[in-house]
Design a protein around this motif. Structure first.
Motif, PDB file in Angstrom:
ATOM      1  N   ASP A  45       0.743  -1.290  -0.146  1.00  0.00           N
ATOM      2  CA  ASP A  45      -0.101  -0.027  -0.003  1.00  0.00           C
ATOM      3  C   ASP A  45       0.903   1.297   0.039  1.00  0.00           C
ATOM      4  OD1 ASP A  45      -2.776   1.522   0.543  1.00  0.00           O
ATOM      5  OD2 ASP A  45      -1.527   2.034   2.183  1.00  0.00           O
ATOM      6  N   ASN A  74       2.068   7.095  -6.746  1.00  0.00           N
ATOM      7  CA  ASN A  74       0.939   8.047  -7.247  1.00  0.00           C
ATOM      8  C   ASN A  74       1.066   9.365  -6.436  1.00  0.00           C
ATOM      9  OD1 ASN A  74      -0.402   5.871  -8.534  1.00  0.00           O
ATOM     10  ND2 ASN A  74      -1.907   5.468  -7.121  1.00  0.00           N
ATOM     11  N   THR A 122      -3.385  -4.461  -6.013  1.00  0.00           N
ATOM     12  CA  THR A 122      -3.235  -3.146  -5.594  1.00  0.00           C
ATOM     13  C   THR A 122      -2.391  -2.213  -6.578  1.00  0.00           C
ATOM     14  OG1 THR A 122      -2.989  -3.650  -3.369  1.00  0.00           O
ATOM     15  CG2 THR A 122      -2.319  -1.639  -3.793  1.00  0.00           C
ATOM     16  N   LYS A 145      -4.070   0.010  -9.641  1.00  0.00           N
ATOM     17  CA  LYS A 145      -4.359   1.388  -9.309  1.00  0.00           C
ATOM     18  C   LYS A 145      -3.181   2.450  -9.385  1.00  0.00           C
ATOM     19  CE  LYS A 145      -7.290  -0.377  -5.388  1.00  0.00           C
ATOM     20  NZ  LYS A 145      -7.288  -0.316  -3.931  1.00  0.00           N
ATOM     21  N   GLU A 146      -1.828   1.860  -9.939  1.00  0.00           N
ATOM     22  CA  GLU A 146      -0.851   2.691  -9.959  1.00  0.00           C
ATOM     23  C   GLU A 146      -1.169   3.644 -11.061  1.00  0.00           C
ATOM     24  OE1 GLU A 146       3.886   2.172 -10.857  1.00  0.00           O
ATOM     25  OE2 GLU A 146       2.848   0.718  -9.694  1.00  0.00           O
ATOM     26  N   LYS A 147      -0.764   4.535 -11.238  1.00  0.00           N
ATOM     27  CA  LYS A 147      -1.313   5.645 -12.267  1.00  0.00           C
ATOM     28  C   LYS A 147      -0.030   6.040 -13.086  1.00  0.00           C
ATOM     29  CE  LYS A 147      -4.468   8.022  -9.280  1.00  0.00           C
ATOM     30  NZ  LYS A 147      -5.317   9.374  -8.661  1.00  0.00           N
TER      31      LYS A 147
END
Length: 367
Positions: free
Chosen positions: A216, A223, A260, A264-266
């Motif tokens: 996390d 991000n 994760t 979700k990593e931009k």
């Protein structure tokens, strides 16, 4: 004025580092022994960078790198020029499969921040001038998460890991702005740390933090760094399991981090190692959002010179489309050809043949 968006990562791409020629390795040795000057060394580096830029364009690549020819290590040269970090010689090198690496590392020596005079900024400007718009000049740097390896943070300077993360995020935000202002439009973050978080070879039983917390945190760091990224700057990340003289540091699939980080990593693309059984299967790719980041399949190895079978590579790409649409897929070697100055166990001719193979195969698949 409308900004031009670079279409990277490209269908045929590569991770970054290239084999150093013998004359450059000799020049580095001569410089350490004070037989030539820093100016003479830099002149030779520049000449060799010009040569490999031309060669990358010749084999058909739409992106080029400087081969990391001004570096000794893929990560340490960048990190030791950040404020609050210093290079040193430890008692032991990194442990790889059957080998201990050359002994050098960085450590936390003060509050971390970006130095506006970081040498990589000048290096990129000179590299970009050599490219001269003939291709996209790709800049590679270690991920901010490299600073979260065990024993990297000095707990006397940063007792709280969250405070450390705050400074690392700001440092990299400042770095990205400096690179952008220097002309970078394609930036790659190289990350062994995140790949290690998914490895069963690495235990977190004696860590003060759980694996879940660290995953996390790694997401929040990346991000946070990219929170105000310019829209015309493409940022990708390369997840690596170690690359030193054709050996590796650990194995394991991406299964533990995929829900994760893949989800979700931009970033605009993931360079993923898939050249052997250590990488696991393509299953974790199901977490890549449809229409989200591109996946650059590292199904061609940079560790040996033997050329892959084109039909086998085509079959692997088709297999990956079970999880990610074809239009979101690209091809590359699984890692660089010389993550350190030592290089992998193949010839320069092998290297160029691999890159030409990737270009030809990508052209057949995507047209």
């Amino acid at each position: 004025m409308t900004k031009t968006i670079t279409k990277a990562p490209f269908r045929a791409d590569h991770v970054g580092s290239l084999l150093r020629p013998d004359n450059l390795l000799q020049a580095r040795k001569d410089y350490k022994e004070e037989n030539i000057s820093a100016v003479e060394l830099r002149e030779l580096e520049t000449k060799e960078i010009e040569r490999i830029v031309n060669k990358q364009i010749e084999v058909g690549l739409e992106l080029v790198t400087d081969g990391e020819f001004r570096r000794t290590w893929w990560h340490l040269d960048f990190l030791e020029h950040l404020n609050g970090l210093e290079g040193y010689v430890p008692e032991k090198g990194y442990v790889f499969e059957g080998v201990e690496t050359e002994r050098y590392n960085v450590r936390n020596s003060g509050g971390i921040s970006f130095d506006p005079d970081h040498p990589f900024i000048k290096d990129f400007k000179e590299f970009n001038a050599i490219v001269g718009g003939r291709a996209v000049a790709k800049q590679t740097i270690p991920s901010p998460n490299q600073l979260f390896h065990p024993n990297m943070r000095d707990e006397h300077i940063y007792p709280d890991i969250e405070d450390f993360a705050t400074d690392v995020i700001q440092t990299y935000r400042d770095a990205i702005k400096a690179f952008y202002d220097a002309g970078v439009r394609y930036l790659q973050l190289d990350d062994v740390y995140i790949a290690a978080l998914s490895s069963p070879d690495i235990s977190y039983e004696n860590s003060p933090y759980t694996r879940e917390y660290l995953i996390d945190l790694a997401l929040r760091v990346i991000n946070g760094v990219l929170a105000d990224k310019p829209e015309d700057l493409v940022v990708t990340t390369h997840l690596c399991r170690g690359n030193y003289k054709s050996t590796y540091a650990f194995g394991g699939s991406y299964a533990l981090i995929a829900p994760t980080l893949f989800a979700k990593e931009k970033v605009d693309g993931f360079f993923l190692e898939y050249d052997d059984e250590r990488s696991g299967d393509f299953g974790p790719l199901e977490y890549i959002p449809n229409g989200g980041a591109n996946v650059v399949l590292g199904v061609v190895t940079s560790k040996t010179g033997e050329l892959e079978d084109k039909e086998a590579i085509n079959a692997r790409v088709i297999e990956a489309t079970k999880y990610v649409p074809l239009e979101q897929l690209c091809l590359s070697p699984q890692c660089g050809f010389a993550s350190t100055h030592h290089g992998n166990n193949l010839t320069e001719e092998d290297q160029w043949n691999k890159l030409k193979f990737i270009v030809d195969t990508a052209n057949e698949i995507w047209g």
